[in-house]
Design an enzyme around this catalytic site. Structure first.
Site, short mmCIF file in Angstrom:
data_model
loop_
_atom_site.label_atom_id
_atom_site.label_comp_id
_atom_site.label_asym_id
_atom_site.label_seq_id
_atom_site.Cartn_x
_atom_site.Cartn_y
_atom_site.Cartn_z
N ASP A 1 0.92 -1.27 0.00
CA ASP A 1 -0.17 0.02 0.08
C ASP A 1 0.83 1.09 0.20
OD1 ASP A 1 0.77 -0.01 2.61
OD2 ASP A 1 -0.86 0.72 3.34
N ASP B 1 -1.10 -1.17 6.62
CA ASP B 1 -1.39 -0.86 7.92
C ASP B 1 -2.99 -0.62 8.30
OD1 ASP B 1 -1.65 1.38 6.69
OD2 ASP B 1 -0.24 2.70 7.46
N ASP C 1 -6.63 -3.14 4.83
CA ASP C 1 -5.58 -4.00 4.16
C ASP C 1 -5.85 -5.33 4.82
OD1 ASP C 1 -4.20 -2.06 2.62
OD2 ASP C 1 -3.62 -1.28 4.84
#
Length: 910
Positions: A326, A638, A642
């Site tokens: 990400d 995080d 996710d």
């Protein structure tokens, strides 16, 4: 707080006048809905029983083989071997149970995100109730600093912003607005506040539209609760390895039994021989060696800030061929920061980005630090005084409180050498106009300072460039003001925006004092324009080098984010990702591909490397598609958004500092320093661990195969049984008892990151290992059979010949232990004492066998006798041939040529 609300929970405050048509529910209505719908809590999947989890650990072909070996050892009255095998199985069962039983913590972590209390309006009064007691229709009040307790449709929103990064991955807070019609709100997410998100600014009221599993976060929890469909690469390879070993041992034993029956051997002797050979050939020490290799890898990773939650993830990280990362918080610092400053005279300044504002400063081409700070002094005032945020130092850590844009501006002020509290003290506040989305600016009015005429009020404004340019008639040029040049200023703004920056403008003015109630928008005229700043969530300084290291190691990197394509592309390029414009795809493209089926999605993910504007379910679909196309996928993240991808990837990597508990509990690995470069260290240690496992497998399989070859050659030649069953078990105990564990502790060879990752479909028994096993097996098996044949033909008794043959095999297998230390490099390159434990175990094994030659009871049981110095010399020379053949094999394979490994890695990366 428990379910239900008694009089003590009632805030007994009259409901404020909001102007909204919704009046909330009555307590009776809420109680009825709660009984029918259930609590506002995420669903809990009942965990399997501890016994069921424990029994599940024994579903493996290798485990079945070891169980048979234990039973056979008991049949041979060999309790020690049976106990050893049983202990191995029990240890693996306990470790596996502990790992699997902890997997249910992800859902528990999601539940911890639920705010324990919620402020609602019931019976026309404000009441503080447990958030789990919310029901659809409740009217909820939210404000900055709080967490939204359910999905709500906003009916009032005063300068309201929510941080939705944990759901979407987008770095900037989302502006929220009110609506009085649910059908209009359904088409615009801006009027919805989602459960679990944080209110970063303003306040609002909303009607609950979804609770529990029906919320956005609830849908994510449902994805996390599903069983993972991916398996660790090591487990996949070991399953294939176990089947191959079982088949090979089975075929060899069938051949031996057939030959024995053809020769008329006694059935009991044939059975004992087959069982002893099977126990020797089966690598029962492998599970312990694997556990040791992974445990050592876990310890080494922890030194590099990589915490492994599941042991198998050590090797999984080393095997990954694709990292799907990400953006926010992983590649970037997850903190909006001012990076560029543009003054009206064209002076361009840059703020150095750092974790600590005191360690950063402002620089410009041809402008020293002091001059840069002097030129932007007025701009710093305009950035600080209308600012409603706080930046406080808690020990050694700076913490921002309030809107992320305002916090970034205060950080810039400290970068420039100013302290916000000093500026506020020198310029007492007279009045303030708070930021409103419709106004697109914030302003503050201050009593005169030293540079203003007595009694004058100074005005400072920050806001959208177009808005402030329209308010200004002059612009600051080197300490003086000149008529404003709109075109130049707008061109400066466009240049900053083209870099993917969020642009803010600043202006100042003066006026005569009026009553506090009189300060307003009408006074914001004829201002002096002070300049522009560009801000962004900057890339972590260490990320570009880490991504280059991934490319050098043959690992591809893809970005998956909720941000728009332009921002994602700009950050990806700055981070060092190499991609073309056609490799940037959006969530809409992913959705269209999903509608067409897995094949279309796989074609898309095969070429795409930047995924922008994707939602959590799409991120999971991307990860699964990459796995289908042959990648071993590591996913970093995080946020709550996710979590599904972290759980279902081959290895999930969560960020430790700012990562949510949900992400950490769903992941296999946690990076404690949130440093993308730590992933590279983890990859190296993962590759070292897998290389050590291969070394152990090579040693165990090659020595076991040599013993089988010895028997397969001796039996058809009419030779007696080369080694007795008890001697086979002794050989297995002495040469494989602990050397394999010592071999699992080998350090890296130094070139792990210069090699490409192993292909996902590549088995443990690859071409290199099969060839090495074949060469070493022929030396040991054929050589041993030839020695046994020669001894019998030159007057040695069967007992004496077996005594020397057993000693030869002890020497062979001890030499093979050192040969196993590297697949590519000479033993001399490794350093003889680099692994002192290995040296001690080999010496210990040899000393133990020498002692057995002289200990009366043991020598009689094993039918051993002392060996002469001449015989020792000849056997040592014969055993050394194995060492020579393995060294020549490595050289012949070209794996000792300097730079060869690096070239292979570079080709793969390219």
């Amino acid at each position: 707080m428990t379910a239900g609300v008694d009089d003590a929970d009632d805030m007994h405050r009259p409901r404020p006048k909001t102007g909204a048509t919704e009046r909330g529910l009555t307590a009776a209505q809420a109680a009825a809905l709660l009984a029918r719908i259930g609590p506002n809590a995420l669903p809990q999947v009942p965990p399997p029983s501890l016994a069921a989890v424990f029994l599940r650990q024994f579903r493996s072909p290798l485990i079945y083989i070891l169980l048979v070996a234990a039973l056979v050892s008991l049949a041979l009255s060999d309790a020690k071997d049976a106990i050893f095998i049983g202990a191995v199985l029990l240890l693996n069962g306990i470790v596996g149970t502990a790992q699997e039983y902890s997997a249910g913590k992800a859902a528990a972590a999601l539940r911890r995100l639920e705010q324990p209390d919620a402020l609602v309006i019931r019976d026309d009064r404000q009441r503080l109730i447990a958030a789990r007691d919310l029901v659809p229709g409740d009217l909820v009040l939210i404000e900055a600093g709080g967490r939204v307790p359910a999905d709500i449709r906003l009916v009032e929103a005063g300068d309201l912003q929510c941080d939705e990064s944990l759901l979407t991955g987008a770095s900037l807070p989302v502006n929220k607005f009110a609506t009085d019609a649910e059908d209009r709100c359904a088409e615009a997410h801006g009027c919805l506040a989602y459960a679990g998100t944080v209110v970063t600014r303003g306040r609002g009221q909303g009607v609950v539209v979804a609770t529990g599993a029906a919320t956005e976060i609830g849908r994510i929890a449902k994805d996390i609760g599903k069983g993972s469909i991916s398996q660790p690469p090591l487990m996949i390879r070991l399953a294939r390895f176990s089947r191959a070993i079982a088949l090979s041992v089975g075929v060899a034993l069938v051949l031996l039994v057939a030959v024995g029956l053809w020769r008329g051997m006694d059935l009991r002797d044939l059975f004992m021989m087959s069982v002893g050979l099977a126990v020797s050939a089966i690598p029962e020490g492998l599970p312990v060696a694997i556990s040791v290799a992974l445990a050592i890898g876990m310890r080494r990773m922890s030194r590099a800030n990589v915490i492994v939650r599941k042991m198998s993830a050590v090797e999984s990280l080393g095997s990954c061929t694709m990292i799907a990362t990400d953006k926010t918080g992983t590649l970037t610092m997850n903190a909006l920061m001012v990076t560029d400053i543009c003054l009206p005279d064209g002076t361009a300044l840059r703020c150095q980005v750092g974790h600590d504002p005191e360690d950063a400063t402002v620089l410009g081409d041809g402008v020293d630090v002091d001059e840069a700070r002097q030129r932007m002094a007025s701009l710093v005032l305009a950035a600080t005084l209308p600012n409603e945020a706080e930046l406080v130092k808690d020990g050694a850590v700076w913490k921002g409180i309030g809107d992320t844009v305002d916090v970034a501006l205060l950080t810039m002020a400290i970068n420039s050498g100013a302290l916000p509290e000093d500026l506020r003290e020198r310029h007492p506040l007279a009045a303030r106009i708070p930021y409103e989305p419709d106004l697109r600016y914030a302003a503050s009015f201050h009593e005169s300072g030293q540079v203003s005429p007595e009694g004058a009020i100074r005005i400072f404004v920050k806001g959208a460039p177009e808005t402030l340019i329209a308010m200004s008639d002059r612009m600051e040029m080197g300490g003086g003001a000149v008529p404003i040049r709109h075109g130049e200023l707008l061109a400066q703004k466009d240049r900053l925006a083209a870099q993917g920056l969020r642009v803010l403008a600043f202006a100042q003015g003066e006026m005569a004092p009026v009553s506090e109630a009189g300060y307003g928008h009408g006074h914001l005229i004829n201002l002096t324009f002070l300049g522009l700043v560009g801000m962004k969530d900057p890339v972590r300084p260490e990320v570009p080098a880490a991504i280059r290291a991934c490319h050098d190691a043959g690992i591809q990197v893809a970005m998956v984010t909720g941000d728009d394509p332009a921002t994602a592309s700009a950050i990806a390029a700055e981070a060092g990702l190499v991609f073309s414009s056609d490799q940037v795809v959006t969530g809409d493209a992913v959705a269209r591909a999903e509608e067409k089926g897995d094949t279309a999605l796989d074609r898309l993910t095969d070429r795409a490397r930047i995924y922008a504007r994707v939602n959590p379910s799409q991120k999971l679909a991307i990860v699964l598609s990459l796995a289908r196309t042959g990648h071993f996928v590591a996913v970093t993240g995080d946020g709550v958004n996710d979590a599904p991808a972290l759980k279902h990837a081959h290895v999930g990597v969560a960020m430790g500092r700012k990562g949510t508990e949900v992400a950490k509990e769903s992941a296999d690995i946690v990076i404690t320093d949130e440093n993308f470069a730590s992933i590279v260290h983890g990859i190296r240690e993962g590759r070292v661990a897998y290389a050590n496992i291969r070394k152990v497998i090579f040693m165990l399989v090659s020595t076991g195969a040599a013993e089988v070859v010895l028997f397969l050659l001796a039996m058809p030649l009419g030779l007696p049984m080369p080694l007795l069953p008890v001697q086979l078990l002794w050989l297995n105990l002495v040469t494989n008892g602990i050397q394999d564990v010592a071999l699992a502790a080998e350090r890296g060879e130094g070139d792990e990151l210069s090699l490409p990752p192993r292909k996902p479909a590549e088995p443990i028994f690859d071409r290199v290992m099969l060839r090495r096993i074949l060469h070493s097996t022929m030396v040991m098996g054929v050589g041993g059979c030839a020695v046994f044949y020669w001894l019998l033909r030159h007057g040695y008794t069967e007992e004496a010949a077996r005594n020397l043959l057993l000693l030869l095999f002890v020497l062979f297998e001890n030499f093979q232990t050192f040969n196993s230390r590297s697949e590519r490099h000479s033993i001399f390159r490794q350093g003889f004492l680099a692994n002192p434990l290995l040296v001690l175990t080999v010496l210990g094994a040899q000393v133990l066998h020498i002692a057995a030659l002289y200990i009366p009871g043991l020598s009689a049981t094993l039918q051993l006798a002392p060996v002469s110095l001449a015989e020792w010399s000849v056997l040592l020379l014969l055993a050394a041939t194995l060492f020579a053949v393995m060294e020549l094999e490595k050289r012949w394979d070209g794996r000792m040529v300097p730079g060869r490994a690096t070239a292979r890695g570079g080709t793969a990366a390219g």
